[in-house]
Design a protein around this motif. Structure first.
Motif, mmCIF file in Angstrom:
data_model
loop_
_atom_site.group_PDB
_atom_site.id
_atom_site.type_symbol
_atom_site.label_atom_id
_atom_site.label_comp_id
_atom_site.label_asym_id
_atom_site.label_seq_id
_atom_site.Cartn_x
_atom_site.Cartn_y
_atom_site.Cartn_z
ATOM 1 N N PHE A 164 0.812 -1.209 0.000
ATOM 2 C CA PHE A 164 0.000 0.000 0.000
ATOM 3 C C PHE A 164 0.849 1.265 0.000
ATOM 4 C CE2 PHE A 164 -3.289 -2.740 2.407
ATOM 5 C CZ PHE A 164 -3.737 -3.293 1.214
ATOM 6 N N LEU A 165 2.107 1.137 0.433
ATOM 7 C CA LEU A 165 3.015 2.282 0.381
ATOM 8 C C LEU A 165 3.351 2.673 -1.055
ATOM 9 C CD1 LEU A 165 5.501 1.213 3.206
ATOM 10 C CD2 LEU A 165 3.729 2.973 3.373
ATOM 11 N N ASN A 166 3.015 1.798 -2.007
ATOM 12 C CA ASN A 166 3.269 2.083 -3.421
ATOM 13 C C ASN A 166 2.138 2.890 -4.056
ATOM 14 O OD1 ASN A 166 5.770 0.661 -3.642
ATOM 15 N ND2 ASN A 166 4.635 -1.256 -3.631
ATOM 16 N N TYR A 167 1.239 3.411 -3.244
ATOM 17 C CA TYR A 167 0.136 4.207 -3.794
ATOM 18 C C TYR A 167 0.683 5.332 -4.672
ATOM 19 C CZ TYR A 167 -4.270 6.853 -3.843
ATOM 20 O OH TYR A 167 -5.412 7.507 -4.228
ATOM 21 N N GLY A 168 0.223 5.372 -5.911
ATOM 22 C CA GLY A 168 0.667 6.382 -6.862
ATOM 23 C C GLY A 168 1.948 6.062 -7.595
ATOM 24 N N HIS A 169 2.622 4.984 -7.213
ATOM 25 C CA HIS A 169 3.968 4.732 -7.728
ATOM 26 C C HIS A 169 4.013 3.972 -9.047
ATOM 27 C CE1 HIS A 169 5.128 6.308 -3.912
ATOM 28 N NE2 HIS A 169 6.403 6.034 -4.066
ATOM 29 N N THR A 170 2.952 3.270 -9.401
ATOM 30 C CA THR A 170 3.004 2.505 -10.650
ATOM 31 C C THR A 170 3.161 3.453 -11.838
ATOM 32 O OG1 THR A 170 1.673 0.739 -9.688
ATOM 33 C CG2 THR A 170 1.809 0.816 -12.080
ATOM 34 N N LEU A 171 2.300 4.461 -11.918
ATOM 35 C CA LEU A 171 2.475 5.459 -12.986
ATOM 36 C C LEU A 171 3.718 6.302 -12.733
ATOM 37 C CD1 LEU A 171 1.415 6.799 -15.580
ATOM 38 C CD2 LEU A 171 0.201 8.432 -14.106
ATOM 39 N N ALA A 172 3.982 6.639 -11.479
ATOM 40 C CA ALA A 172 5.119 7.511 -11.175
ATOM 41 C C ALA A 172 6.430 6.931 -11.677
ATOM 42 C CB ALA A 172 5.196 7.754 -9.664
#
Length: 357
Positions: A237-245
């Motif tokens: 859940f700490l990867n929120y926003g990170h896939t596109l980022a």
């Protein structure tokens, strides 16, 4: 407890403390007391701070030397790692010794990776000097370098012996770098701690409540890491926003700051959750409004087809499946696997328009 200093314990099989506050770099000698030798890995702009760290260690009886690496993401390459390993060999670094990572998130990522791989693992103490490093990169034991295929695809899980987040270092941090670090802070607010959102809405610069924001963000990460060191459950859940980022960073050849890319990724993930019927448009609007107030980007113009290809190489992907962290409401993160292409396209449309539109 020293006034103005916070101590957050990261539990787990190898517990350690994150010490947050002014002047805490002086605790480096205490943390590594009795260590025969240490190397302080740093980039050229932090030569003076590295020199002070070396002196602190030497006064504690530790034979210490500095190892210089390139600044920023240029440090996170196989070529730089090889050069550092050769330097470790020249210095005779043994398993009784330690590595100190002093710098921003790129240097702490590299230093952790070097420590994880040298002699199959030596201790590392992280001394982050950027807000991004303090709230994210230096905490949690993820280490890594970049390759042509993507960001952080080569790395290891290697928890530090300690993290010393000396807030005095933030005084010299350029404002754009400070804002970039705030993206990881506001992320913690969206996934776990609503008080972070309230503090940033009251002061979007983050300067009024910096120490509290750091402490809260570190606590969110510590709670997740204690349950899930290896990123197979709650830690995801700490990867929120990170896939596109991470895709934006790769497409831009790391010309975008990490936090700027995360800011766009957060807005994208919120819009994707709206399309999937999991998040209200009101909560998605709160993402966009707060992130914009913080001076971070909420849109990005790029090659959508290429971004999707890069996202499929992200380390959070599973086989051919795209996976995104999304919200089922503020503070309620979950996973969305293989979203409909129409949802992806609609979320992309929401962030690919100019911000003034």
């Amino acid at each position: 407890m020293t006034p103005g200093v916070q101590r957050v314990t990261v539990a787990g099989n190898q517990p350690y403390e994150v010490v947050i506050g002014p002047g805490v770099q002086v605790e480096l000698g205490l943390v590594l007391a009795g260590t025969p030798r240490a190397v302080v890995v740093h980039a050229p702009p932090l030569a003076a701070a590295a020199g002070a760290a070396v002196e602190t260690l030497q006064q504690a009886g530790v034979a210490a030397e500095a190892v210089v690496v390139p600044d920023g993401e240029a440090a996170k390459s196989a070529e730089v790692a090889i050069g550092a390993w050769e330097e470790f060999g020249r210095l005779g670094l043994t398993r009784s010794d330690a590595v100190v990572g002093l710098g921003g998130g790129a240097v702490t990522d590299l230093a952790g990776f070097l420590a994880a791989t040298w002699l199959r693992g030596v201790r590392v103490v992280q001394v982050p000097t950027s807000l991004l490093g303090m709230v994210d990169a230096a905490v949690g034991g993820k280490t890594g370098i970049n390759t042509a295929a993507g960001k952080n695809l080569v790395g290891a899980f290697h928890p530090p012996a300690a993290v010393l987040a000396d807030t005095d270092a933030l005084d010299a941090l350029p404002e754009a770098e400070f804002r970039s670090g705030l993206a990881e802070v506001v992320k913690c607010g969206f996934i776990a701690d609503a008080q972070v959102l309230d503090l940033l809405e009251a002061d979007p610069t983050g300067r009024r409540d910096t120490a509290e924001l750091i402490g809260r963000a570190v606590q969110v990460k510590a709670d997740a890491v204690a349950d899930d060191l290896y990123d197979t459950g709650r830690r995801e859940f700490l990867n929120y926003g990170h896939t596109l980022a991470h895709a934006v960073e790769r497409v831009e050849d790391f010309g975008w700051r990490h936090g700027e890319a995360v800011a766009v990724g957060l807005v994208f993930a919120a819009e994707l959750a709206v399309q999937a019927g999991r998040l209200s448009s009101t909560d998605a609007d709160r993402h966009r409004r707060l992130i914009a107030a913080m001076g971070l980007p909420t849109s990005y113009r790029g090659d959508w087809h290429r971004l999707q290809s890069v996202m499929r190489m992200d380390k959070k992907a599973r086989g051919a499946s795209l996976r995104f962290v999304v919200l089922d409401g503020l503070g309620r993160p979950g996973i969305l696997t293989d979203p409909d292409q129409a949802w992806l396209d609609a979320a992309w449309a929401a962030v690919s328009e100019p911000e003034s539109a």
